[in-house]
Design a protein around this motif. Structure first.
Motif, PDB file in Angstrom:
ATOM      1  N   GLY A  97       0.893  -1.236   0.101  1.00 31.17           N
ATOM      2  CA  GLY A  97       0.074   0.066   0.094  1.00 31.17           C
ATOM      3  C   GLY A  97       0.742   1.219  -0.148  1.00 31.17           C
ATOM      4  N   LEU A  98       0.240   2.509  -0.117  1.00 34.66           N
ATOM      5  CA  LEU A  98       0.828   3.666  -0.360  1.00 34.66           C
ATOM      6  C   LEU A  98       1.547   4.273   0.909  1.00 34.66           C
ATOM      7  N   GLU A  99       1.196   3.985   2.077  1.00 38.46           N
ATOM      8  CA  GLU A  99       1.716   4.680   3.255  1.00 38.46           C
ATOM      9  C   GLU A  99       3.265   3.973   3.458  1.00 38.46           C
ATOM     10  N   ASP A 125      -5.679   2.804   2.057  1.00 40.76           N
ATOM     11  CA  ASP A 125      -5.059   2.194   0.945  1.00 40.76           C
ATOM     12  C   ASP A 125      -6.279   1.776  -0.360  1.00 40.76           C
ATOM     13  N   GLN A 132      -2.391   6.090  -6.725  1.00 42.56           N
ATOM     14  CA  GLN A 132      -1.308   5.794  -5.884  1.00 42.56           C
ATOM     15  C   GLN A 132       0.102   6.049  -6.375  1.00 42.56           C
TER      16      GLN A 132
END
Length: 225
Positions: A97-99, A125, A132
């Motif tokens: 995911g992005l984080e 996400d 993203q």
């Protein structure tokens, strides 16, 4: 007058579609090359390393420094290849995911002379993959600029999501630059950042100076949840 306004609107919409198609094409090609390098060539090199290490373990020449040196160089080549593939295709983004991928990206730019404080707030996400990827590439270009041009020692990177707005803020304590000469700094990739910001119908604001006050960048992007 109405006809001219309508024509202007149509031209703007066409430019937006053209920009999105270009970015999507670039990202798809990057992902393809990244997968080919990581899974194809990377897999073959890893297999060669395993075979060499196994042969070295069975060999009676336990003090064969040349063979050990070959294995080490091969290991370094695999690490470098995976780094290149990661730049082309952020594996952590697809898997975690992005984080997590932004945190990994920040850590990859850190060194003994550069500290990056990454802060993330309410980033989920659930964003579409293309959005993203666009956010990831923007942050990657921003950090690349800091590492190459700013001579900064400390960087604050903040990412947050509020409703349909994704905010990126990055501040550094580097040397800064003259805003008037921004158009001449082709190596800073500002045009690439602006193109990707426009892709998400966003706003891009940068404040700097050549007085050692560092650089402050604010980006606001429109995203869909």
């Amino acid at each position: 007058m109405n006809y001219q306004q309508e024509l202007k609107y149509m031209v703007q919409q066409y430019q937006v579609k053209l920009t999105r198609a270009m970015i999507n094409g670039q990202d798809e090609e990057r992902n393809r090359l990244g997968r080919d390098l990581h899974d194809g060539l990377g897999g073959m090199l890893a297999a060669v390393k395993i075979n060499l290490s196994g042969w070295s373990a069975k060999s009676s020449m336990t003090d064969d420094q040349e063979l050990g040196s070959i294995v080490n160089r091969l290991d370094n080549s695999i690490t470098e290849l995976r780094s290149i593939a990661g730049n082309l295709m952020p594996v952590s983004l697809l898997k975690f995911g992005l984080e997590v991928s932004l945190r990994d990206l920040s850590e990859s730019f850190m060194s003994d002379s550069l500290v990056i404080d990454f802060q993330c707030l309410d980033v989920i996400d659930g964003l579409p993959v293309d959005q993203q990827m666009t956010i990831y590439r923007i942050v990657q270009e921003l950090l690349n600029n800091v590492a190459k041009h700013s001579k900064a020692k400390n960087v604050l990177l903040q990412c947050s999501l509020s409703l349909n707005n994704f905010m990126i803020t990055i501040e550094d304590d580097g040397v800064g630059f003259d805003m008037e000469s921004l158009k001449e700094k082709k190596g800073m990739g500002i045009s690439n950042i602006k193109t990707r910001v426009a892709y998400l119908d966003g706003k891009f604001d940068i404040v700097s100076g050549n007085n050692g006050q560092g650089t402050h960048v604010n980006i606001e992007l429109k995203v869909s949840i």
